[in-house]
Motif scaffolding. Structure first.
Motif, short mmCIF file in Angstrom:
data_model
loop_
_atom_site.label_atom_id
_atom_site.label_comp_id
_atom_site.label_asym_id
_atom_site.label_seq_id
_atom_site.Cartn_x
_atom_site.Cartn_y
_atom_site.Cartn_z
N ARG A 110 0.85 -1.22 0.00
CA ARG A 110 0.00 0.00 0.00
C ARG A 110 0.87 1.25 0.00
O ARG A 110 0.57 2.23 -0.70
CB ARG A 110 -0.92 -0.01 1.21
CG ARG A 110 -2.05 -1.02 1.10
CD ARG A 110 -3.10 -0.84 2.17
NE ARG A 110 -4.13 -1.87 2.09
CZ ARG A 110 -5.13 -1.85 1.23
NH1 ARG A 110 -5.25 -0.86 0.36
NH2 ARG A 110 -6.02 -2.83 1.23
N LYS A 111 1.96 1.23 0.76
CA LYS A 111 2.87 2.36 0.79
C LYS A 111 3.49 2.59 -0.57
O LYS A 111 3.63 3.75 -1.03
CB LYS A 111 3.95 2.13 1.84
CG LYS A 111 4.89 3.31 2.03
CD LYS A 111 5.88 3.02 3.15
CE LYS A 111 6.83 4.20 3.36
NZ LYS A 111 7.78 3.94 4.46
N PHE A 112 3.83 1.49 -1.27
CA PHE A 112 4.39 1.61 -2.62
C PHE A 112 3.37 2.24 -3.56
O PHE A 112 3.71 3.14 -4.36
CB PHE A 112 4.79 0.24 -3.12
CG PHE A 112 5.30 0.22 -4.54
CD1 PHE A 112 6.62 0.50 -4.82
CD2 PHE A 112 4.43 -0.05 -5.60
CE1 PHE A 112 7.10 0.50 -6.13
CE2 PHE A 112 4.90 -0.06 -6.91
CZ PHE A 112 6.22 0.23 -7.17
N LEU A 113 2.12 1.80 -3.51
CA LEU A 113 1.10 2.31 -4.41
C LEU A 113 0.76 3.78 -4.11
O LEU A 113 0.43 4.53 -5.03
CB LEU A 113 -0.16 1.45 -4.31
CG LEU A 113 -0.03 0.03 -4.84
CD1 LEU A 113 -1.28 -0.79 -4.52
CD2 LEU A 113 0.22 0.03 -6.36
N GLU A 114 0.87 4.15 -2.86
CA GLU A 114 0.56 5.54 -2.49
C GLU A 114 1.62 6.52 -2.93
O GLU A 114 1.36 7.72 -3.00
CB GLU A 114 0.37 5.62 -0.97
CG GLU A 114 -0.92 4.96 -0.50
CD GLU A 114 -0.96 4.76 1.01
OE1 GLU A 114 0.02 5.18 1.68
OE2 GLU A 114 -1.96 4.20 1.50
N ARG A 115 2.81 6.02 -3.21
CA ARG A 115 3.87 6.90 -3.70
C ARG A 115 3.50 7.40 -5.09
O ARG A 115 4.13 7.76 -5.88
CB ARG A 115 5.22 6.21 -3.69
CG ARG A 115 5.80 5.98 -2.30
CD ARG A 115 7.32 5.92 -2.36
NE ARG A 115 7.80 4.85 -3.22
CZ ARG A 115 8.17 3.62 -2.80
NH1 ARG A 115 8.09 3.34 -1.51
NH2 ARG A 115 8.58 2.70 -3.62
#
Length: 241
Positions: free
Chosen positions: A236-241
């Motif tokens: 999720r952190k990757f996608l939010e970048r």
């Protein structure tokens, strides 16, 4: 401990071989103390940085002890059992080799997941000149690491591998000046600590599995990680970048 200097940090353990009077030769006491380190890392898995000091990684096994050993000692696999235990530690192991890694010292380095070396590093297995075989892993690990031709030069002809040749043969991953070697090992571990601990541990387990175990081991490891909340958070952190 008498033969090791240990620095246990939150995210890694640094072990320095410390028998300067014997060029860090591996004796029974060092074997016992390294087993204690293994016990710690099996209970609390962390990456291991293993190094020496005073221009020596380890100049072999303790010859005075080897002189007294007999058949029963060989069948116990005193050094090979330890080195295999190090090989199977849950998290990655890095050998930072400065100076000589000979005989049992070389076999200890061969058992680690990653080897880095200083410009003064030298690997060799002179055991046949002492009337014994390299019996703690070199006869099969070295061939896997560098290929049969070079392994036979080392094991049968007494050839020693310096840092340049070790890098060309991929026996070591990196070469640095002696003063920079330990810092380079820490940089590798820094990268590991940014990964998912569970994914790193399972990747090592799958990587070291025999070929016949795949792809089942891959699927089982991935199934475990797909249910890990850390995987979801990281993606999720990757996608939010």
């Amino acid at each position: 401990m008498n033969t090791l200097r240990i620095a246990a940090q939150d995210d890694r353990v640094v072990v320095r071989l410390h028998r300067p009077e014997a060029r860090n030769a591996i004796n029974a006491e060092m074997v016992a103390e390294l087993h204690t380190v293994c016990d710690l890392l099996e209970r609390q898995p962390k990456p291991l940085l293993l190094t020496g000091g005073d221009g020596f990684f380890a100049a072999g096994a303790d010859i005075a002890e080897l002189l007294e050993r007999r058949r029963d000692h060989a069948l116990r696999g005193i050094n090979s059992t330890l080195f295999e235990r190090i090989r199977r530690l849950p998290m990655p192991t890095i050998a930072a080799v400065d100076g000589y890694a000979l005989g049992g010292g070389a076999e200890l380095a061969y058992a680690c997941d990653i080897r880095i070396a200083s410009t003064s590093a030298v690997f060799g297995n002179p055991e046949p000149s002492l009337g014994i075989i390299p019996g703690a892993g070199a006869c099969w690990r070295l061939k896997e690491l560098v290929g049969e031709p070079l392994a036979k030069m080392v094991l049968l002809a007494g050839h020693r591998i310096d840092s340049d040749e070790a890098l060309r043969a991929r026996l070591v991953a990196e070469v640095h000046g002696p003063a920079d070697l330990e810092a380079a090992g820490h940089r590798l571990i820094d990268g590991m600590t940014r990964m998912s601990p569970a994914a790193l541990r399972l990747t090592k387990l799958v990587l070291d599995s025999p070929a016949g175990a795949h792809p089942v081991t891959d699927h089982l490891a991935q199934a475990i990680l797909f249910e890990d909340p850390d995987k979801e958070a990281r993606m999720r952190k990757f996608l939010e970048r």
